[in-house]
Scaffold this active site. Structure first.
Site, PDB file in Angstrom:
ATOM      1  N   ASP A   1       3.326  -4.581   7.983  1.00  0.00           N
ATOM      2  CA  ASP A   1       2.195  -3.907   8.000  1.00  0.00           C
ATOM      3  C   ASP A   1       0.959  -4.795   8.114  1.00  0.00           C
ATOM      4  OD1 ASP A   1      -0.250  -2.626   6.748  1.00  0.00           O
ATOM      5  OD2 ASP A   1       0.685  -1.653   5.102  1.00  0.00           O
TER       6      ASP A   1
ATOM      7  N   HIS B   1       0.913  -1.114  -0.009  1.00  0.00           N
ATOM      8  CA  HIS B   1      -0.104  -0.012   0.114  1.00  0.00           C
ATOM      9  C   HIS B   1       1.124   1.220   0.018  1.00  0.00           C
ATOM     10  CE1 HIS B   1      -2.873   2.824   1.729  1.00  0.00           C
ATOM     11  NE2 HIS B   1      -4.026   1.918   1.376  1.00  0.00           N
TER      12      HIS B   1
ATOM     13  N   CYS C   1      -5.082   2.630  -3.483  1.00  0.00           N
ATOM     14  CA  CYS C   1      -3.969   3.442  -2.841  1.00  0.00           C
ATOM     15  C   CYS C   1      -2.632   2.392  -2.927  1.00  0.00           C
ATOM     16  CB  CYS C   1      -4.224   3.545  -1.332  1.00  0.00           C
ATOM     17  SG  CYS C   1      -5.499   4.747  -1.068  1.00  0.00           S
TER      18      CYS C   1
ATOM     19  N   GLN D   1      -4.328  -5.424   6.643  1.00  0.00           N
ATOM     20  CA  GLN D   1      -5.208  -6.434   6.295  1.00  0.00           C
ATOM     21  C   GLN D   1      -5.325  -8.048   6.954  1.00  0.00           C
ATOM     22  OE1 GLN D   1      -7.517  -5.393   4.124  1.00  0.00           O
ATOM     23  NE2 GLN D   1      -6.956  -3.814   3.307  1.00  0.00           N
TER      24      GLN D   1
ATOM     25  N   LYS E   1     -10.160  -2.016  10.432  1.00  0.00           N
ATOM     26  CA  LYS E   1     -10.366  -3.252   9.315  1.00  0.00           C
ATOM     27  C   LYS E   1     -10.736  -4.281  10.173  1.00  0.00           C
ATOM     28  CE  LYS E   1      -7.500  -0.515   6.514  1.00  0.00           C
ATOM     29  NZ  LYS E   1      -8.081  -0.202   4.951  1.00  0.00           N
TER      30      LYS E   1
HETATM   31  N1  PLP Z   1      -1.530  -0.934   4.545  1.00  0.00           N
HETATM   32  C1  PLP Z   1      -2.410  -1.772   3.842  1.00  0.00           C
HETATM   33  C2  PLP Z   1      -2.086  -3.123   3.289  1.00  0.00           C
HETATM   34  C3  PLP Z   1      -3.812  -1.333   3.519  1.00  0.00           C
HETATM   35  O1  PLP Z   1      -4.535  -2.160   2.974  1.00  0.00           O
HETATM   36  C4  PLP Z   1      -4.129   0.169   4.058  1.00  0.00           C
HETATM   37  C5  PLP Z   1      -5.373   0.488   3.657  1.00  0.00           C
HETATM   38  O2  PLP Z   1      -6.365  -0.052   3.149  1.00  0.00           O
HETATM   39  C6  PLP Z   1      -3.142   0.846   4.675  1.00  0.00           C
HETATM   40  C7  PLP Z   1      -1.948   0.095   5.108  1.00  0.00           C
HETATM   41  C8  PLP Z   1      -3.544   2.113   5.438  1.00  0.00           C
HETATM   42  O3  PLP Z   1      -4.736   2.046   6.124  1.00  0.00           O
HETATM   43  P1  PLP Z   1      -5.068   3.522   6.979  1.00  0.00           P
HETATM   44  O4  PLP Z   1      -5.748   4.304   5.789  1.00  0.00           O
HETATM   45  O5  PLP Z   1      -6.107   3.074   7.815  1.00  0.00           O
HETATM   46  O6  PLP Z   1      -4.065   4.156   7.647  1.00  0.00           O
END
Ligand code: PLP
Length: 393
Positions: free
Chosen positions: A188, A112, A351, A191, A214
Site C-alpha cells: 500500500d 489504514h 481511518c 503515503q 496524494k
Molecule cells: N492507505 C493509506 C496508507 C492511506 O493513508 C490511505 C488514505 O489516507 C489509503 C490507503 C486510502 O486512500 P484512498 O482513500 O485514496 O483510497
C-alpha cells in the site's frame, strides 16, 4: 533547483491557508487543472471507443498518461491499471485472487482500514488473517512478518508508510521474505509514491496500490493498481472496455490493462494524473523527500519540546507528524488551529482505528507536509500549539 516558495504560485489555495493535511489529500497544481480543462474544452470524448478524431485524441492522451504513470512508478505500461483510488486497487486484489478456505493473509495493525477490511472480509470465505503488531513507534520488523507467515500464507499485505505514525516499512525486505516463503506481497503505497523514490521493480512486489491525489499531486478519483503478473487476479467487474470478443453467451477477456478498466473511466482525472507525475518529476522526487522530511523532523522535534505535548512515531520518519496536547480533544485542537491561524491539520482516527488504538489515545492531531510547505508554516504550527498548550491545559 527545487524551491518551495517558487512552486507555491502553482497552488493558489495556499495564498490563504496553512495547509498541513497532505497525507489526507494534496493540493493540485494549476498545470494539472489546466490539463483537465484542456480535455473538457478542447477534445472531450470517450476513451478507446471511437474512430472519430476526438475519440482518438482522448485515447492518445489517456494512454500517454498511462505511459507517464508507469514510468513514474518504475513499472510497465500493460501492468499499470487505472483505478479510482488505493482502496479500489486493494479491493481488486482481495476480490480478484483465487482464495481457498484455509489460505492465510499476513498484514499488520499499522494499516489504514483500506488495507485491513478487504482481508478481514475474506474470513467469510474461510481465509485466515494475521495482523502483526508493530513496534511502539509504528515500525514493523521484517522478522515479525517472517514469523507470522505459515505454510498456508498466500499474501503479505503491508503499507509502505503509515498514515498514523509516519513510520516507513522496509517493503523491499518484506517482499523478499514473502517470496522466500512462497507468498505474494502487496504494498500500500498511498503515503509513499511521490514523497520518496519508489520503484515497483526494485521492491519487486506482486501488487502495488496507490491513489493519485496524494504524493503524485493528481486529482481525486484516480488511482493505480500495479500488477507484476497481469494474470494473477481476475477482473472484479466486467463490461464495456474489458472484453476482446463476445459471442452472445460467452466472452474472451481483453488483455491487461483493458480487462481491468471497466466502463467509462475517469478520463479527465487520468489525464490530470499523467500531467501531475510530469510535474512531480520536474520538481525532483529526491528533493521533495529531503524538503518534506526536514519539515517533518523539525516539527516533530519542536512539538515534542513543548510541555504537555506528546509526539508519536519514529525519529526517522516520513513527513507525517502525529501529536496530542495532553488533556485536550484532538478535534478541538484542530478547530482552534484552523479558527485562529487557518492551519489545516487532520484530527481523529485517520481511518486507521487499530493503529491509533496502539497509542492508547482517542485520536491524534496529524500535521503532514507536501512539497509546497514552508519552514515558516512549521514555525506557525509550533507557536500556535504552544499557545494552546500553555493557555488551555
Ligand atoms: N492507505 C493509506 C496508507 C492511506 O493513508 C490511505 C488514505 O489516507 C489509503 C490507503 C486510502 O486512500 P484512498 O482513500 O485514496 O483510497
Amino acid at each position: 533547483m527545487f524551491n518551495p516558495t517558487d512552486i507555491r504560485k502553482d497552488f493558489p489555495v495556499l495564498e490563504k491557508y496553512v495547509y498541513l493535511d497532505s497525507a489526507a489529500t494534496t493540493q493540485t497544481p494549476r498545470q494539472v487543472v489546466e490539463a483537465m480543462c484542456d480535455y473538457f474544452y478542447k477534445y472531450a470524448a470517450n476513451h478507446g471507443r471511437g474512430a472519430h478524431r476526438l475519440a482518438r485524441e482522448t485515447t492518445n492522451h489517456y494512454e500517454d498518461a498511462r505511459e507517464a504513470v508507469a514510468g513514474f512508478i518504475g513499472g510497465e505500461y500493460e501492468h499499470t491499471i487505472f483505478t479510482r483510488n488505493t482502496t479500489e486497487s486493494i479491493n481488486m486484489v482481495a476480490l480478484g485472487l483465487d482464495w481457498k478456505a484455509g489460505d492465510h493473509v499476513v498484514t499488520t495493525h499499522v494499516e489504514h482500514h483500506s488495507n485491513l477490511l478487504p482481508w478481514i472480509r475474506l474470513k467469510e470465505k474461510g481465509v485466515e488473517v494475521t495482523a502483526v503488531t508493530p513496534n511502539p513507534d509504528g515500525t514493523v520488523d521484517p522478522g515479525d512478518i517472517d514469523s507470522a507467515i505459515t505454510e498456508h500464507t498466500k499474501l503479505v499485505a503491508i503499507t509502505h508508510v503509515s498514515n498514523v505514525f509516519g513510520s516507513v516499512m522496509d517493503v523491499e525486505e518484506i517482499t523478499k521474505i514473502a517470496h522466500r516463503n512462497g507468498c505474494m506481497s502487496l504494498v500500500d503505497a498511498a503515503q509513499s509514491v511521490g514523497h520518496m523514490p519508489f520503484d515497483v521493480k526494485k521492491i519487486d512486489c506482486d501488487f502495488m496500490a496507490v491513489s493519485g491525489h496524494k504524493g503524485m499531486l493528481g486529482p481525486q478519483g484516480t488511482g493505480v493498481l500495479y500488477l507484476k503478473d497481469t494474470d494473477s487476479i481476475k477482473p472484479v467487474y466486467l463490461g464495456g472496455g474489458t472484453i476482446y470478443a463476445m459471442t452472445g453467451d460467452d466472452y474472451k477477456l481483453e488483455d491487461a490493462p483493458g480487462r481491468f478498466e471497466y466502463g467509462t473511466p475517469n478520463i479527465p482525472g487520468v489525464i490530470g494524473l499523467g500531467r501531475s507525475v510530469e510535474y512531480v518529476t520536474g520538481l525532483g522526487v529526491e528533493d521533495i523527500q529531503r524538503h518534506e522530511e526536514a519539515l517533518g523532523r523539525d516539527a516533530a522535534k519542536r512539538l515534542s519540546e513543548i510541555d504537555k505535548v506528546e509526539v508519536y512515531g519514529p525519529q526517522d520518519r516520513a513527513a507525517v507528524v502525529p501529536f496530542n496536547v495532553v488533556g485536550l480533544n484532538p478535534h478541538d485542537v484542530a478547530m482552534i488551529l484552523d479558527e485562529t491561524r487557518k492551519i489545516c491539520v487532520r484530527s481523529g482516527y485517520h481511518c486507521a482505528i487499530p493503529s491509533v488504538k496502539l497509542l492508547k489515545v482517542d485520536g491524534t492531531i496529524r500535521a503532514s507536509f507536501g512539497a509546497y510547505n514552508l519552514a515558516e508554516e512549521v514555525d506557525l504550527l509550533v507557536d500556535t500549539v504552544e499557545q494552546i498548550a500553555t493557555t488551555l491545559t
